[in-house]
Design a protein around this motif. Structure first.
Motif, PDB file in Angstrom:
ATOM      1  N   VAL A  83       0.751  -1.410  -0.459  1.00 23.83           N
ATOM      2  CA  VAL A  83      -0.260   0.030   0.286  1.00 23.83           C
ATOM      3  C   VAL A  83       1.020   1.906   0.253  1.00 23.83           C
ATOM      4  CG1 VAL A  83      -1.778   1.929   1.553  1.00 23.83           C
ATOM      5  CG2 VAL A  83      -1.550  -0.905   0.995  1.00 23.83           C
ATOM      6  N   THR A  84       0.613   2.366  -1.125  1.00 27.81           N
ATOM      7  CA  THR A  84       1.090   3.490  -0.443  1.00 27.81           C
ATOM      8  C   THR A  84      -0.182   4.418  -0.550  1.00 27.81           C
ATOM      9  OG1 THR A  84       2.308   2.690  -2.543  1.00 27.81           O
ATOM     10  CG2 THR A  84       2.360   4.943  -2.315  1.00 27.81           C
ATOM     11  N   PHE A  85       0.155   5.676   0.868  1.00 27.32           N
ATOM     12  CA  PHE A  85      -0.322   6.483   1.330  1.00 27.32           C
ATOM     13  C   PHE A  85       0.359   7.740   1.538  1.00 27.32           C
ATOM     14  CE2 PHE A  85       0.850   3.527   4.391  1.00 27.32           C
ATOM     15  CZ  PHE A  85       0.884   4.414   5.750  1.00 27.32           C
ATOM     16  N   GLU A  86      -0.284   8.672   1.502  1.00 27.87           N
ATOM     17  CA  GLU A  86       0.037   9.883   2.482  1.00 27.87           C
ATOM     18  C   GLU A  86      -0.844  10.091   3.850  1.00 27.87           C
ATOM     19  OE1 GLU A  86       2.004  12.266   0.678  1.00 27.87           O
ATOM     20  OE2 GLU A  86       1.907  12.426  -1.353  1.00 27.87           O
ATOM     21  N   TYR A  87       0.489  10.493   4.753  1.00 30.69           N
ATOM     22  CA  TYR A  87      -0.446  10.427   6.055  1.00 30.69           C
ATOM     23  C   TYR A  87       0.027  12.188   6.606  1.00 30.69           C
ATOM     24  CZ  TYR A  87       3.931   9.565   7.177  1.00 30.69           C
ATOM     25  OH  TYR A  87       5.416   9.482   7.713  1.00 30.69           O
ATOM     26  N   THR A  88      -1.005  12.425   7.662  1.00 30.28           N
ATOM     27  CA  THR A  88       0.103  13.438   7.731  1.00 30.28           C
ATOM     28  C   THR A  88      -0.713  13.020  10.218  1.00 30.28           C
ATOM     29  OG1 THR A  88      -1.165  15.556   6.963  1.00 30.28           O
ATOM     30  CG2 THR A  88      -0.612  15.733   8.759  1.00 30.28           C
ATOM     31  N   GLY A  89       0.615  13.106  10.609  1.00 29.55           N
ATOM     32  CA  GLY A  89       0.076  12.132  12.282  1.00 29.55           C
ATOM     33  C   GLY A  89      -0.548  13.897  12.859  1.00 29.55           C
ATOM     34  N   ARG A  90      -1.633  13.323  14.031  1.00 25.81           N
ATOM     35  CA  ARG A  90      -0.875  14.946  14.625  1.00 25.81           C
ATOM     36  C   ARG A  90      -1.118  14.044  16.439  1.00 25.81           C
ATOM     37  NH1 ARG A  90      -3.199  19.673  11.924  1.00 25.81           N
ATOM     38  NH2 ARG A  90      -3.287  18.890   9.988  1.00 25.81           N
ATOM     39  N   LEU A  91      -0.702  14.581  17.067  1.00 27.83           N
ATOM     40  CA  LEU A  91      -0.840  14.814  18.543  1.00 27.83           C
ATOM     41  C   LEU A  91      -2.115  15.488  19.102  1.00 27.83           C
ATOM     42  CD1 LEU A  91       2.118  15.930  19.659  1.00 27.83           C
ATOM     43  CD2 LEU A  91       1.059  13.473  19.776  1.00 27.83           C
ATOM     44  N   ASP A  92      -3.114  15.093  20.209  1.00 25.86           N
ATOM     45  CA  ASP A  92      -4.299  14.842  21.001  1.00 25.86           C
ATOM     46  C   ASP A  92      -4.164  16.961  20.496  1.00 25.86           C
ATOM     47  OD1 ASP A  92      -5.293  13.037  21.532  1.00 25.86           O
ATOM     48  OD2 ASP A  92      -4.806  12.306  23.646  1.00 25.86           O
ATOM     49  N   ASP A  93      -3.280  17.870  20.639  1.00 26.46           N
ATOM     50  CA  ASP A  93      -3.268  19.431  20.610  1.00 26.46           C
ATOM     51  C   ASP A  93      -3.247  19.743  19.639  1.00 26.46           C
ATOM     52  OD1 ASP A  93      -0.986  19.162  19.957  1.00 26.46           O
ATOM     53  OD2 ASP A  93       0.197  19.580  22.254  1.00 26.46           O
ATOM     54  N   GLY A  94      -3.390  18.578  18.368  1.00 25.00           N
ATOM     55  CA  GLY A  94      -3.270  19.090  16.894  1.00 25.00           C
ATOM     56  C   GLY A  94      -1.948  19.335  16.472  1.00 25.00           C
ATOM     57  N   THR A  95      -1.006  19.521  17.279  1.00 23.67           N
ATOM     58  CA  THR A  95       0.458  19.475  16.789  1.00 23.67           C
ATOM     59  C   THR A  95       0.735  17.924  15.677  1.00 23.67           C
ATOM     60  OG1 THR A  95       0.857  20.898  18.886  1.00 23.67           O
ATOM     61  CG2 THR A  95       3.050  19.716  17.212  1.00 23.67           C
ATOM     62  N   VAL A  96       1.100  18.866  14.515  1.00 23.50           N
ATOM     63  CA  VAL A  96       1.367  17.362  14.005  1.00 23.50           C
ATOM     64  C   VAL A  96       2.907  17.780  14.565  1.00 23.50           C
ATOM     65  CG1 VAL A  96       2.160  17.465  10.743  1.00 23.50           C
ATOM     66  CG2 VAL A  96       0.258  18.579  11.466  1.00 23.50           C
TER      67      VAL A  96
END
Length: 156
Positions: A9-22
């Protein structure tokens, strides 16, 4: 084709913490906007390609990808136990300051990172005349993570 174990699988992603910080992303525009590109100028921001079920990404990411198809966009929340685990006091180790100074050639400072013989990295969280405490918990231990994912391609 719906993603199952064994698919590449090839995918784009953005990971964030609970406070919205990337904390991580594959998207260069997001990295630039959030200041990540400045912190890692040599990094290439490209979609990630993994084999689902091979353990190349955290358990919660694999679980979130299963059942999606190329073109799907999804946001999912991953609890600590399916990400980097809970923060543990047992992963914080204490060393004698003199002993560590002898090994390193200098006294470590709080905020510095040390690498153990097993390759694990830890952050120095306390230094005094007698002891140095090093936290070997993963940086994201104890964090609930939110990922925005867009599946680019799925192969058998």
């Amino acid at each position: 084709m719906s993603i199952t174990d064994g698919n590449t699988v090839t995918f784009e992603y953005t990971g964030r913490l609970d406070d919205g910080t990337v904390f991580d992303t594959s998207r260069e525009d997001v990295a630039a906007e959030e200041g990540l590109a400045d912190a890692q100028p040599e990094r290439d921001y490209d979609p990630l390609t993994v084999e689902v079920g091979a353990g190349a990404v955290i358990e919660g990411m694999e679980d979130g990808l299963r059942g999606l198809s190329a073109g799907d966009a999804e946001t999912f929340e991953i609890p600590p136990e399916e990400a980097y685990g809970e923060w543990s006091e047992e992963a914080v180790q204490e060393f004698e300051t003199d002993e560590l100074r002898g090994m390193l050639g200098e006294t470590p400072e709080e905020g510095a990172y040390l690498q153990a013989q097993n390759g694990q990295q830890g952050e120095v969280v306390h230094v005094d005349e007698e002891t140095v405490r090093v936290d070997f918990n993963p940086e994201l231990a104890g964090e609930t993570l939110t990922f925005e994912v867009e599946v680019v391609d799925v192969e058998d």
